[in-house]
Design an enzyme around this catalytic site. Sequence first.
Site, PDB file in Angstrom:
ATOM      1  CE1 TYR A 173      -4.125   1.682   0.332  1.00 60.60           C
ATOM      2  CE2 TYR A 173      -3.342   2.612   2.397  1.00 60.60           C
ATOM      3  CZ  TYR A 173      -4.286   2.562   1.389  1.00 60.60           C
ATOM      4  OH  TYR A 173      -5.386   3.384   1.433  1.00 60.60           O
ATOM      5  CB  CYS A 363     -15.945   5.618  18.799  1.00 58.80           C
ATOM      6  SG  CYS A 363     -15.850   4.170  19.884  1.00 58.80           S
TER       7      CYS A 363
END
EC number: 1.3.1.116
Length: 661
Positions: A173, A363
């Site tokens: 990546y 979250c």
Amino acid sequence: MDMKHSRLFSPLQIGSLTLSNRVGMAPMSMDYEAADGTVPKRLADVFVRRAEGGTGYVMIDAVTIDSKYPYMGNTTALDRDELVPQFKEFADRVKEAGSTLVPQIIHPGPESVCGYRHIAPLGPSANTNANCHVSRSISIDEIHDIIKQFGQAARRAEEAGCGAISLHCAHAYMLPGSFLSPLRNKRMDEYGGSLDNRARFVIEMIEEARRNVSPDFPIFLRISGDERMVGGNSLEDMLYLAPKFEAAGVSMLEVSGGTQYEGLEHIIPCQNKSRGVNVYEASEIKKVVGIPVYAVGKINDIRYAAEIVERGLVDGVAMGRPLLADPDLCKKAVEGQFDEITPCASCGGSCISRSEAAPECHCHINPRLGREYEFPDVPAEKSKKVLVIGAGPGGMMAAVTAAERGHDVTVWEADDKIGGQLNLAVVAPGKQEMTQWMVHLNYRAKKAGVKFEFNKEATAEDVKALAPEAVIVATGAKPLVPPIKGTQDYPVLTAHDFLRGKFVIPKGRVCVLGGGAVACETAETALENARPNSYTRGYDASIGDIDVTLVEMLPQLLTGVCAPNREPLIRKLKSKGVHINVNTKIMEVTDHEVKVQRQDGTQEWLEGFDYVLFGLGSRNYDPLSETLKEFVPEVHVIGDAVRARQASYAMWEGFEKAYSL
């Protein structure tokens, strides 16, 4: 375990840097960045808050060496000297909070979004990225220029007062990782082909960074201990390269695993993976180098982290999502307050997934993430008598928040336990970690003095008798059964009732209508629960007694579910022989048949089912709020009672409404 005297919470010297403990904050994309490459206060606050919570170092991800090639739209940068002063302010805030800032210096390479500006991304070879942009293979001269840019960015980081830098060559990546991996690098010159040639870019990058910083300034390097793909880099390859990276100037190795496109669940291990997925590779690499080695990847229990460090498997750990869930994780652990730690369930539902409604990192269990200092822990101006109707995730978050602010809180729950629809979500294999949320909220509720009444169906009369000053309606949702032809003529079975255990499917042919999380997890659960004996009606005996069909109107299954959870589940369903019908509309049902319409307009009957289950999601259920508004001063409706969505919205809304009381 006495954390205060554990090796995990002992100091560690890495070059010129003395870490107070061996817990680092792993790099994560927050999507709070600014267009000009600077660090917005909101983004800085995330790291400062974790520093205040006792984290040894905090790492900001994806600080680019070239703003012409942004990583994710807005990208933090250290590609010019004028950015150093504001970065120094950031580093100073982290230091004052008791930790040290480590920028992850990157060139996104193939992963750059510059294609939207009609600039081809750069790579070792031509590769197509997630945005369907094809990278341009760069020349030798361009390689040398980019290497120099890495060196200059490293210099700026040290000048800004950062405690270290991190370089990223993991996951096949970005630019360095793409050069290193045979999955991306198809070059035939000195930067491609053999392992040594593929590593040349990374080693030259490390050497250039080392030349531009002080001799003992720490350089971290993130690697994949194993790319876990046929044709990718193996652990043996990394055992060969790790000493070379050390010799080039690396001060610490951070061992991850997997590749970005072939197996994201190895990089961001969620509910389908066990904890510590990269610890073995990290421990093996530790044997061949003389520098500290950290492990990263679903280390979501601080006691487990302490165990692997105590055993000498690794020198430290990098934790990502657990520190999003609880910025004070380290402080609480040192003080032995394990029940106080807000648990990360590795769900990936809001921190990894993005949507139009929530395009940034959030979250589920920590509504304060991204607004670290907006909701201080102070008592409400006036204590009120508060009723919360419903003890699902949203109701529990509301009750806890209100009680901790000093309100007198009562919860009425129609069921005999807390949890709401989360009790269904945790039935599917691998999702049991989410039960931690309810355990934690229940602990906090009892500690704060919340009163519970179970098997209590709320009525307007009972609410009036209680005379609350505020009511939070968290009555959730009911299974959605659309008025499809046939539903009035035959008994309707819902996936919700199956997951509740109201009936069992020991064997047979099953059709699940829908392709979202409820439907797919129902299919998965039915397969797991099936008896292992061969069923002899022409079905795949390798999956036992059961044959499952899914019918989904959308082009793909599990729309909106984060990739590290979605892709493994789809692969599992396919491997188990599930018949998947997408772009398929449900026209009519009986108790044994389903009439469908394909994308081309043709219709057919799918026949011979023993069970037809509706798994088409839920619709909001709010029978009370309008009536309550006639006599209750404050009425707030939250979560699925407003509109059926994932649990995060219920918890965020529960927190916000309760905090506002």
